[in-house]
Design an enzyme around this catalytic site. Structure first.
Site, short mmCIF file in Angstrom:
data_model
loop_
_atom_site.label_atom_id
_atom_site.label_comp_id
_atom_site.label_asym_id
_atom_site.label_seq_id
_atom_site.Cartn_x
_atom_site.Cartn_y
_atom_site.Cartn_z
N HIS A 30 -2.00 0.30 -14.28
CA HIS A 30 -2.86 -0.33 -13.28
C HIS A 30 -4.15 0.47 -13.09
O HIS A 30 -4.19 1.38 -12.26
CB HIS A 30 -2.10 -0.43 -11.95
CG HIS A 30 -0.84 -1.20 -12.05
ND1 HIS A 30 0.32 -0.67 -12.59
CD2 HIS A 30 -0.53 -2.48 -11.69
CE1 HIS A 30 1.28 -1.58 -12.56
NE2 HIS A 30 0.79 -2.68 -12.02
N GLY A 117 7.17 2.17 -5.31
CA GLY A 117 6.88 0.99 -6.11
C GLY A 117 6.97 -0.26 -5.27
O GLY A 117 6.10 -1.13 -5.35
N PRO A 118 8.03 -0.39 -4.44
CA PRO A 118 8.10 -1.55 -3.56
C PRO A 118 7.00 -1.44 -2.50
O PRO A 118 7.02 -0.53 -1.67
CB PRO A 118 9.49 -1.45 -2.93
CG PRO A 118 10.23 -0.41 -3.72
CD PRO A 118 9.21 0.49 -4.32
N LEU A 119 6.06 -2.34 -2.54
CA LEU A 119 4.88 -2.23 -1.69
C LEU A 119 5.24 -2.14 -0.21
O LEU A 119 6.13 -2.86 0.26
CB LEU A 119 3.96 -3.44 -1.92
CG LEU A 119 3.37 -3.55 -3.33
CD1 LEU A 119 2.66 -4.88 -3.50
CD2 LEU A 119 2.44 -2.40 -3.62
N ASN A 185 -9.77 -4.11 -1.05
CA ASN A 185 -10.55 -4.69 -2.14
C ASN A 185 -10.43 -6.21 -2.21
O ASN A 185 -11.06 -6.85 -3.06
CB ASN A 185 -10.18 -4.05 -3.49
CG ASN A 185 -8.72 -4.24 -3.85
OD1 ASN A 185 -8.07 -5.17 -3.36
ND2 ASN A 185 -8.19 -3.38 -4.70
N ILE A 187 -8.33 -8.11 -3.35
CA ILE A 187 -7.77 -8.67 -4.60
C ILE A 187 -6.30 -8.29 -4.71
O ILE A 187 -5.91 -7.15 -4.41
CB ILE A 187 -8.51 -8.09 -5.84
CG1 ILE A 187 -9.97 -8.54 -5.87
CG2 ILE A 187 -7.81 -8.45 -7.15
CD1 ILE A 187 -10.19 -10.01 -6.18
N SER A 381 26.29 -1.07 20.76
CA SER A 381 27.23 -1.73 19.85
C SER A 381 27.57 -0.83 18.66
O SER A 381 28.68 -0.85 18.16
CB SER A 381 26.63 -3.01 19.30
OG SER A 381 26.29 -3.87 20.34
N GLU A 408 14.64 -3.21 11.25
CA GLU A 408 15.50 -2.57 10.27
C GLU A 408 14.73 -2.11 9.03
O GLU A 408 15.00 -1.04 8.47
CB GLU A 408 16.64 -3.51 9.82
CG GLU A 408 17.63 -3.88 10.92
CD GLU A 408 17.17 -5.06 11.77
OE1 GLU A 408 16.04 -5.55 11.54
OE2 GLU A 408 17.93 -5.49 12.66
N PHE A 434 23.26 -6.89 8.75
CA PHE A 434 21.80 -6.81 8.76
C PHE A 434 21.25 -5.70 7.89
O PHE A 434 20.04 -5.47 7.86
CB PHE A 434 21.28 -6.68 10.20
CG PHE A 434 21.67 -7.84 11.07
CD1 PHE A 434 21.64 -9.13 10.56
CD2 PHE A 434 22.08 -7.65 12.37
CE1 PHE A 434 22.02 -10.22 11.35
CE2 PHE A 434 22.47 -8.74 13.16
CZ PHE A 434 22.44 -10.01 12.65
N ARG A 517 34.21 -3.58 14.59
CA ARG A 517 33.96 -3.90 16.00
C ARG A 517 35.28 -3.88 16.76
O ARG A 517 35.35 -3.47 17.91
CB ARG A 517 33.36 -5.30 16.11
CG ARG A 517 33.23 -5.73 17.53
CD ARG A 517 32.91 -7.21 17.68
NE ARG A 517 32.82 -7.49 19.10
CZ ARG A 517 33.43 -8.49 19.69
NH1 ARG A 517 34.14 -9.34 19.00
NH2 ARG A 517 33.32 -8.66 20.97
C1 TPP Z 1 7.76 -5.44 -2.64
C2 TPP Z 1 6.91 -5.68 -3.83
N1 TPP Z 1 6.60 -6.94 -4.19
C3 TPP Z 1 5.87 -7.18 -5.28
C4 TPP Z 1 5.44 -6.16 -6.06
C5 TPP Z 1 4.67 -6.45 -7.35
N2 TPP Z 1 3.25 -6.08 -7.14
C6 TPP Z 1 2.78 -4.90 -7.51
S1 TPP Z 1 1.17 -4.69 -7.13
C7 TPP Z 1 1.08 -6.24 -6.46
C8 TPP Z 1 -0.21 -6.74 -5.88
C9 TPP Z 1 -0.71 -5.79 -4.90
O1 TPP Z 1 -1.99 -6.10 -4.49
P1 TPP Z 1 -2.81 -4.94 -3.84
O2 TPP Z 1 -1.94 -4.13 -2.96
O3 TPP Z 1 -4.01 -5.54 -3.22
O4 TPP Z 1 -3.19 -4.01 -5.05
P2 TPP Z 1 -4.50 -4.06 -5.92
O5 TPP Z 1 -4.40 -5.25 -6.82
O6 TPP Z 1 -5.65 -4.14 -5.01
O7 TPP Z 1 -4.44 -2.78 -6.69
C10 TPP Z 1 2.30 -6.88 -6.56
C11 TPP Z 1 2.55 -8.25 -6.06
C12 TPP Z 1 5.78 -4.85 -5.67
N3 TPP Z 1 5.45 -3.79 -6.36
N4 TPP Z 1 6.49 -4.64 -4.54
MG MG Z 2 -5.95 -5.36 -3.37
#
Ligand code: TPP
Ligand code: MG
Length: 661
Positions: A30, A117-119, A185, A187, A381, A408, A434, A517
């Site tokens: 990237h 990695g998970p955003l 950005n 995008i 609980s 959570e 949950f 419970r």
């Molecule tokens: C929870 C999650 N969902 C989807 C993705 C796949 N993914 C990676 S980057 C991205 C787009 C992110 O956009 P942005 O944060 O604006 O990054 P940019 O393109 O500006 O670098 C996605 C959908 C991920 N890594 N984590």
């Molecule tokens: Mg972006």
């Protein structure tokens, strides 16, 4: 500012060209985000960030969390440029290759702080890291840790629900040592973010009680000014940095085309031309490397020395409270508590829910261990707030319990952030059903080897009237399949204490405690210091060394298994009961042990009020399964156990039919 704008521009371009070259060579990655955020990162590193490349684990280093983990080359470039030993040029050239430390998405270690990695996870992690500093200072009654936690997030992180929960919690806790740098950005992968979002992100953060700024992320003066303001903030700081993704790439910059693919040879050349960059691939001119290494890399050195000197004046105990846990002494203590508790609970015999026994255990240890507990609004609980625990609040961080609110997702991620700081035993709680809301963070904890504990109560149809939405069916199996996660489902007080002991003793594996419970009967009556739960499964009772029937069971169903045995023995059938408080730990035992407790020749029976998925591993596909492979129902608990055939009469009848025909 230290340097001229043209020097800053050259320094930022070092990050850009390393990124372009590494992504080009790997043929994947990237480039857009690092190219866009290079200017912000350069000012941050050169003027503000306190770090020491020769001591990546320095307790008081500022943290930079990359929630937008796909931009990993930003971090790797910076670590290489500033002289972190592990990040040499070969590693940069090996970006995304097998066993390199420059993996696609960095997790953590070697100078990389927790990154995700998970955003969005990183935002929650950063809160945990920032909060850990506040808590440590409060416990020491001195502001020893004055590090700041920076987190870089993209549009994606801020669209994710976890960012909402996390930001709300950070504002509530007034974490003024937290700075979020938003790579604004506009995008994402599919194109312009307005395809999917039209909310006002800045207003959102204002409403969450953050200090909010917006700057041009390519204007060095503005970046410098805003970061200067952030140093004396009274709230968490949100900085929208307006950037151009893939800055400098004439045909792909500003578009999604440079988000997640190499620029291509031709476009890469054009981008380098726009930077006036004349060097060959992966080459940083000596003069620039010298600034990055000798000046920027060493810029915190005086502060580092001063801090280390004052750190030396602290007592051993205070030092420990900052960065580590005195496991050995705490675990001895826990072992004694567990032994005494096992004894006293056997003596006084009380039928209680396993969640209550867990609460009793926490009452016993809460003030003797460096704990950080919490619940997502289910403290009563979950029995997760011990009676002597005190609450962590904005400006008052001396407590050891967090009311996470109904968040959570954030709770899981904040727990991970707290845990990477390594100086507390971290647990959090909610209903087992949950945990699906915090699964992404649980998976990250397992991946990152963080020994957090999840106290998950209401672990079956035993929940009763709340109905199928609240009755876990598939959750236990789905947790058991996560690598490096130990799931425990204790049967009685003794096993609860043993499982807690194992969870606290774990150094690199998170634990889930699944607790009832409803009340359970005591099934263990021996006064022993041995922790029988540590092998995951063991012979609870045996009517013969060569049993005809072996019943495997866990949690509240072990009581049913005992009743079944009682009936079968009357029919002269030799029965063995294996209590399985941890399927995962049993799976780690050698085959010899497993065969010794579950003889291959015997008829196997599994009783567990949850999906049967996975039990074939120990019981084989020919076994009789008394499990639940459909959603539950809304009714009193006892009626549900009968409805699903989970009672001794039904089970023993079916076994008798099966073996006697
Ligand atoms: C929870 C999650 N969902 C989807 C993705 C796949 N993914 C990676 S980057 C991205 C787009 C992110 O956009 P942005 O944060 O604006 O990054 P940019 O393109 O500006 O670098 C996605 C959908 C991920 N890594 N984590
Ligand atoms: Mg972006």
């Amino acid at each position: 500012m230290k340097y001229t704008k043209s020097t800053y521009s050259d320094l930022s371009n070092c990050i850009r060209v390393l990124t372009i070259d590494a992504v080009e060579k790997a043929k994947s990655g990237h480039p857009g985000m690092p190219m866009g955020m290079a200017d912000v990162a350069t000012i941050l590193y050169s003027e503000f960030l306190r770090f020491n490349p020769n001591d990546p684990k320095w307790s008081n280093r500022d943290r930079l969390v990359l929630s937008a983990g796909h931009g990993s080359m930003l971090l790797y470039s910076l670590l290489y440029l500033t002289g972190y030993k592990d990040f040499n040029l070969d590693e940069i050239k090996d970006f995304r290759q097998l066993n390199s430390i420059t993996s696609g998405h960095p997790e953590y270690g070697n100078g990389v702080e927790v990154t995700t990695g998970p955003l969005g996870q990183g935002i929650g992690n950063a809160i945990g890291i920032a909060l850990a500093a506040k808590m440590s200072n409060a416990r020491l009654k001195e502001d020893v840790l004055d590090y700041k936690t920076y987190v870089i997030s993209g549009d994606g992180c801020l669209m994710e629900g976890i960012s909402h929960e996390s930001a709300s919690l950070a504002g509530h806790l007034a974490l003024d040592n937290l700075v979020l740098l938003f790579d604004d950005n506009g995008i994402t992968i599919d194109g312009k973010k307005d395809l999917a979002e039209s909310d006002n992100v800045l207003d959102r953060f204002r409403a969450y009680n953050w200090e909010v700024y917006q700057i041009d992320g390519h204007d060095y003066d503005q970046i410098h000014d805003v970061l200067t303001k952030a140093q004396s903030a009274k709230k968490p700081v949100f900085i929208s940095c307006k950037t151009t993704i893939g800055y400098g790439s004439p045909n792909k910059g500003g578009t999604e085309k440079c988000h997640g693919a190499p620029l291509g040879k031709y476009e890469a050349e054009l981008a380098k031309q726009s930077y006036n960059w004349k060097e060959g691939g992966f080459f940083i001119p000596e003069s620039l490397l010298k600034i990055w290494r000798d000046e920027i890399g060493m810029q915190s050195y005086d502060y580092y020395r001063k801090w280390q000197k004052s750190f030396e004046d602290l007592t051993k105990q205070q030092k420990m409270a900052i960065s580590s846990i005195n496991h050995d002494s705490y675990l001895d203590h826990v072992k004694n508590v567990v032994f005494n508790y096992k004894k006293s609970f056997i003596d006084k015999y009380e039928e209680k829910a396993t969640r209550s026994f867990s609460g009793d255990f926490l009452d016993a240890i809460a003030n003797t261990l460096p704990l950080c507990g919490g619940s997502a609004d289910l403290s009563g609980s979950n029995c997760s707030k011990a009676k002597d625990m005190s609450i962590i609040k904005a400006h008052h961080y001396s407590g050891n319990y967090i009311h996470y609110g109904i968040r959570e997702h954030a709770m899981g991620a904040v727990m991970n952030g707290l845990a990477v700081c390594g100086n507390m035993y971290v647990y959090g709680s909610t209903f087992l059903v949950f945990q699906d809301y915090m699964k992404p963070a649980m998976r990250m904890a397992a991946l990152m080897e963080l020994p957090v504990t999840y106290v998950m109560t209401h672990d079956s149809i035993g929940v009763g009237e709340d109905g199928p939405t609240h009755q876990p069916i598939e959750q236990i199996a789905s947790l058991r399949v996560i690598p490096n996660l130990n799931v425990f489902r204790p049967a009685d007080a003794t096993e609860v204490f043993e499982c807690w002991q194992l969870a606290l003793a774990s150094k690199s594996t998170p634990s889930v405690l699944c607790l009832t419970r409803q009340k359970v009967k005591q099934v263990r009556f021996e006064y022993s210091k041995d922790n029988l739960s540590q092998k995951g499964g063991y012979i609870l009772v045996d009517s013969s060394s060569n049993p005809e029937i072996v019943i495997l069971s866990s949690g509240s169903e072990v009581t049913i298994a005992l009743e079944v045995k009682h009936i079968l023995v009357k029919h002269k059938i030799a029965v063995r009961i294996i209590s399985v408080p941890s399927f995962d730990l049993l799976a780690q035992q050698d085959q010899h042990y497993i065969d010794s407790i579950i003889p291959r020749s015997s008829k196997k029976v599994v009783i567990e009020a949850a999906s049967r998925f996975g039990w074939e591993r120990f019981a084989g596909s020919e076994a009789m399964f008394f499990c639940i492979d459909q959603f539950g129902k809304s009714a009193p608990s006892e009626d549900l156990f009968d409805y699903f055939g989970l009672n001794a009469d039904n089970i023993s009848k079916k076994i008798l039919n099966n073996i006697r025909g």
